[in-house]
Motif scaffolding. Structure first.
Motif, PDB file in Angstrom:
ATOM      1  N   HIS A 166       0.839  -1.197   0.000  1.00 28.49           N
ATOM      2  CA  HIS A 166       0.000   0.000   0.000  1.00 28.49           C
ATOM      3  C   HIS A 166       0.875   1.249   0.000  1.00 28.49           C
ATOM      4  O   HIS A 166       1.815   1.367   0.791  1.00 28.49           O
ATOM      5  CB  HIS A 166      -0.895   0.000   1.239  1.00 28.49           C
ATOM      6  CG  HIS A 166      -1.909   1.093   1.275  1.00 28.49           C
ATOM      7  ND1 HIS A 166      -1.646   2.338   1.807  1.00 28.49           N
ATOM      8  CD2 HIS A 166      -3.183   1.134   0.828  1.00 28.49           C
ATOM      9  CE1 HIS A 166      -2.735   3.087   1.708  1.00 28.49           C
ATOM     10  NE2 HIS A 166      -3.676   2.392   1.134  1.00 28.49           N
ATOM     11  N   GLY A 167       0.592   2.179  -0.899  1.00 27.25           N
ATOM     12  CA  GLY A 167       1.351   3.422  -0.957  1.00 27.25           C
ATOM     13  C   GLY A 167       1.316   4.020  -2.347  1.00 27.25           C
ATOM     14  O   GLY A 167       0.656   3.499  -3.255  1.00 27.25           O
ATOM     15  N   GLU A 168       2.057   5.107  -2.533  1.00 26.40           N
ATOM     16  CA  GLU A 168       2.066   5.809  -3.811  1.00 26.40           C
ATOM     17  C   GLU A 168       3.406   5.722  -4.516  1.00 26.40           C
ATOM     18  O   GLU A 168       3.601   6.330  -5.574  1.00 26.40           O
ATOM     19  CB  GLU A 168       1.679   7.276  -3.603  1.00 26.40           C
ATOM     20  CG  GLU A 168       0.294   7.459  -3.017  1.00 26.40           C
ATOM     21  CD  GLU A 168      -0.133   8.919  -2.929  1.00 26.40           C
ATOM     22  OE1 GLU A 168       0.446   9.745  -3.664  1.00 26.40           O
ATOM     23  OE2 GLU A 168      -1.034   9.230  -2.134  1.00 26.40           O
ATOM     24  N   GLY A 169       4.349   4.978  -3.952  1.00 30.22           N
ATOM     25  CA  GLY A 169       5.661   4.862  -4.556  1.00 30.22           C
ATOM     26  C   GLY A 169       5.701   3.860  -5.689  1.00 30.22           C
ATOM     27  O   GLY A 169       4.686   3.265  -6.074  1.00 30.22           O
ATOM     28  N   LYS A 170       6.879   3.660  -6.234  1.00 26.46           N
ATOM     29  CA  LYS A 170       7.049   2.707  -7.329  1.00 26.46           C
ATOM     30  C   LYS A 170       6.715   1.299  -6.847  1.00 26.46           C
ATOM     31  O   LYS A 170       7.193   0.844  -5.820  1.00 26.46           O
ATOM     32  CB  LYS A 170       8.483   2.758  -7.846  1.00 26.46           C
ATOM     33  CG  LYS A 170       8.855   4.080  -8.502  1.00 26.46           C
ATOM     34  CD  LYS A 170      10.293   4.061  -8.991  1.00 26.46           C
ATOM     35  CE  LYS A 170      10.641   5.378  -9.676  1.00 26.46           C
ATOM     36  NZ  LYS A 170      12.050   5.392 -10.174  1.00 26.46           N
ATOM     37  N   GLY A 171       5.880   0.626  -7.607  1.00 28.14           N
ATOM     38  CA  GLY A 171       5.481  -0.728  -7.255  1.00 28.14           C
ATOM     39  C   GLY A 171       4.413  -0.812  -6.189  1.00 28.14           C
ATOM     40  O   GLY A 171       4.032  -1.914  -5.786  1.00 28.14           O
ATOM     41  N   GLN A 172       3.902   0.335  -5.737  1.00 28.78           N
ATOM     42  CA  GLN A 172       2.855   0.357  -4.725  1.00 28.78           C
ATOM     43  C   GLN A 172       1.511   0.725  -5.359  1.00 28.78           C
ATOM     44  O   GLN A 172       1.437   1.113  -6.527  1.00 28.78           O
ATOM     45  CB  GLN A 172       3.204   1.355  -3.616  1.00 28.78           C
ATOM     46  CG  GLN A 172       4.427   0.968  -2.811  1.00 28.78           C
ATOM     47  CD  GLN A 172       4.671   1.930  -1.654  1.00 28.78           C
ATOM     48  OE1 GLN A 172       4.734   3.144  -1.834  1.00 28.78           O
ATOM     49  NE2 GLN A 172       4.804   1.382  -0.455  1.00 28.78           N
ATOM     50  N   PHE A 173       0.451   0.614  -4.561  1.00 24.97           N
ATOM     51  CA  PHE A 173      -0.886   0.936  -5.042  1.00 24.97           C
ATOM     52  C   PHE A 173      -1.767   1.303  -3.854  1.00 24.97           C
ATOM     53  O   PHE A 173      -1.467   0.947  -2.707  1.00 24.97           O
ATOM     54  CB  PHE A 173      -1.499  -0.227  -5.817  1.00 24.97           C
ATOM     55  CG  PHE A 173      -0.982  -1.578  -5.391  1.00 24.97           C
ATOM     56  CD1 PHE A 173      -1.332  -2.123  -4.164  1.00 24.97           C
ATOM     57  CD2 PHE A 173      -0.131  -2.295  -6.202  1.00 24.97           C
ATOM     58  CE1 PHE A 173      -0.844  -3.358  -3.769  1.00 24.97           C
ATOM     59  CE2 PHE A 173       0.355  -3.533  -5.821  1.00 24.97           C
ATOM     60  CZ  PHE A 173      -0.001  -4.070  -4.599  1.00 24.97           C
ATOM     61  N   ILE A 174      -2.837   2.020  -4.137  1.00 27.55           N
ATOM     62  CA  ILE A 174      -3.808   2.378  -3.110  1.00 27.55           C
ATOM     63  C   ILE A 174      -5.060   1.512  -3.240  1.00 27.55           C
ATOM     64  O   ILE A 174      -5.474   0.849  -2.306  1.00 27.55           O
ATOM     65  CB  ILE A 174      -4.181   3.872  -3.195  1.00 27.55           C
ATOM     66  CG1 ILE A 174      -2.948   4.754  -3.019  1.00 27.55           C
ATOM     67  CG2 ILE A 174      -5.231   4.209  -2.123  1.00 27.55           C
ATOM     68  CD1 ILE A 174      -2.283   4.663  -1.671  1.00 27.55           C
ATOM     69  N   TRP A 175      -5.665   1.537  -4.434  1.00 23.53           N
ATOM     70  CA  TRP A 175      -6.836   0.711  -4.710  1.00 23.53           C
ATOM     71  C   TRP A 175      -6.554  -0.171  -5.922  1.00 23.53           C
ATOM     72  O   TRP A 175      -7.026   0.107  -7.030  1.00 23.53           O
ATOM     73  CB  TRP A 175      -8.058   1.591  -4.990  1.00 23.53           C
ATOM     74  CG  TRP A 175      -8.702   2.190  -3.777  1.00 23.53           C
ATOM     75  CD1 TRP A 175      -8.368   2.006  -2.479  1.00 23.53           C
ATOM     76  CD2 TRP A 175      -9.807   3.098  -3.784  1.00 23.53           C
ATOM     77  NE1 TRP A 175      -9.192   2.744  -1.657  1.00 23.53           N
ATOM     78  CE2 TRP A 175     -10.080   3.425  -2.430  1.00 23.53           C
ATOM     79  CE3 TRP A 175     -10.598   3.676  -4.777  1.00 23.53           C
ATOM     80  CZ2 TRP A 175     -11.099   4.287  -2.059  1.00 23.53           C
ATOM     81  CZ3 TRP A 175     -11.623   4.532  -4.407  1.00 23.53           C
ATOM     82  CH2 TRP A 175     -11.872   4.834  -3.066  1.00 23.53           C
TER      83      TRP A 175
END
Length: 353
Positions: free
Chosen positions: A78-87
């Motif tokens: 979970h997150g907004e960085g590279k390889g991350q996502f929120i939904w």
């Protein structure tokens, strides 16, 4: 439960098994909203998690084999960085088993290799060509075209595998070829496109160039969200066949039969290529191998289970979001709110039912 519309049918199905168990982290799944499966039974699973438990938002690799499930690994967070996502929402694999995941909060697509190593991402919010607004379903064609359901823009967009815009089709509305908050999608063996037109309570099919071919289903609900909120997880659905209440996922098998995750009716319906109702799955779930292993590790949980008198809630589907075809005619359903998969098999020979 798999019920058949006619007494004798040349398409029959048998419940095979239940796989996975609920876990926020590690060897399990949490609200699996979509998955993609390889020819050797490796499932790449999108775990949506919960707002208050973002550690449950991740991607899981699990083998959903005929002999049972096997946890492989987890990647993403979970997150907004590279390889991350929120939904995270939709997932697809290309010929090299690179993994593509849509994120309807960050309005982007993230690409990983087969082992879950981050490669790249692209996408910005908007309505211009190549821009996204709540991207959902995703699929890769035989010619390596990437198709993405652009949810709030009510269209499907086409990209190269590196994110170059190639084309689009669809607009807002309820007429043929129009969408109202579309969700899941799939391609058949000829790269025809099937889209779960969520708010219009139907599935539509198109050619790979976006020409409308057909619509399947009509709205059918016992009151908006009634089946999911009141009956969901408690008893079997009795909604009319051929009607849908917010369909979320769709797949097509080698015979052209269409499987539709009828989300708020807590079932998966099966239609012929012409749209005739064949059968529905409402759930036959039992303990998975992973579930049994967890119970055996905790005698108190076994004692609690032994007090249960009605196991219907364990068996039924609860708001399933996705359905895919696996190897050897296996129908794999993401039983999303139960945090597991229910697996059926399409029989190759007709049987009396």
């Amino acid at each position: 439960m798999a019920s058949v519309f006619l007494g004798i049918n040349d398409r029959t199905f048998t419940y095979e098994s239940t796989a996975a168990r609920a876990e926020h982290v590690g060897a399990g799944v949490r609200y699996p909203v979509d998955f993609a499966i390889t020819s050797d039974d490796l499932a790449y699973i999108v775990n949506r998690g919960r707002e208050d438990r973002p550690d449950g938002t991740r991607l899981t690799i699990m083998r959903l084999g005929e002999d049972g499930e096997e946890y492989i690994s987890t990647f993403g967070s979970h997150g907004e960085g590279k390889g991350q996502f929120i939904w995270p929402m939709g997932i697809a694999l290309d010929k090299d088993t690179n993994v593509y995941v849509t994120d309807e909060w960050l309005n982007r697509v993230t690409k990983y290799d087969r082992d879950g190593e981050y490669i790249t991402h692209w996408g910005i919010q908007g309505s211009a060509d190549g821009e996204l607004d709540r991207p959902a379903g995703i699929a890769v064609g035989q010619d390596d075209t990437l198709y993405i359901v652009d949810g709030r823009n009510n269209r499907v967009q086409k990209f190269s595998l590196d994110g170059k815009f190639l084309g689009k089709f669809g607009t807002t509305g309820s007429a043929d070829g129009e969408f109202n908050l579309p969700w899941g999608m799939c391609l058949d063996s000829e790269d025809n496109i099937f889209v779960a037109d969520w708010r219009n309570d139907r599935v539509q099919s198109f050619t790979s160039e976006g020409q409308w071919l057909a619509s399947f289903g009509t709205p059918g609900t016992g009151g908006d969200c009634y089946n999911a909120r009141v009956k969901g997880g408690i008893t079997y659905s009795d909604a009319p066949v051929g009607q849908f209440n917010r369909p979320t996922g769709v797949c097509v098998d080698q015979d052209g039969d269409i499987y539709i995750a009828d989300w708020l009716n807590n079932r998966v319906q099966v239609l012929t290529p012409e749209g005739r109702f064949i059968t529905e799955f409402t759930g036959n779930g039992h303990l998975s191998n992973m579930g049994i292993a967890k119970l055996k590790s905790n005698p108190d949980m076994i004692r609690q289970r032994n007090t249960i008198q009605n196991f219907t809630p364990e068996r039924v589907l609860w708001a399933p979001c996705a359905v895919r075809m696996g190897r050897n005619n296996r129908v794999i359903i993401a039983d999303t709110t139960r945090h597991r998969f229910q697996i059926y098999r399409k029989n190759t020979e007709p049987i009396l039912v």
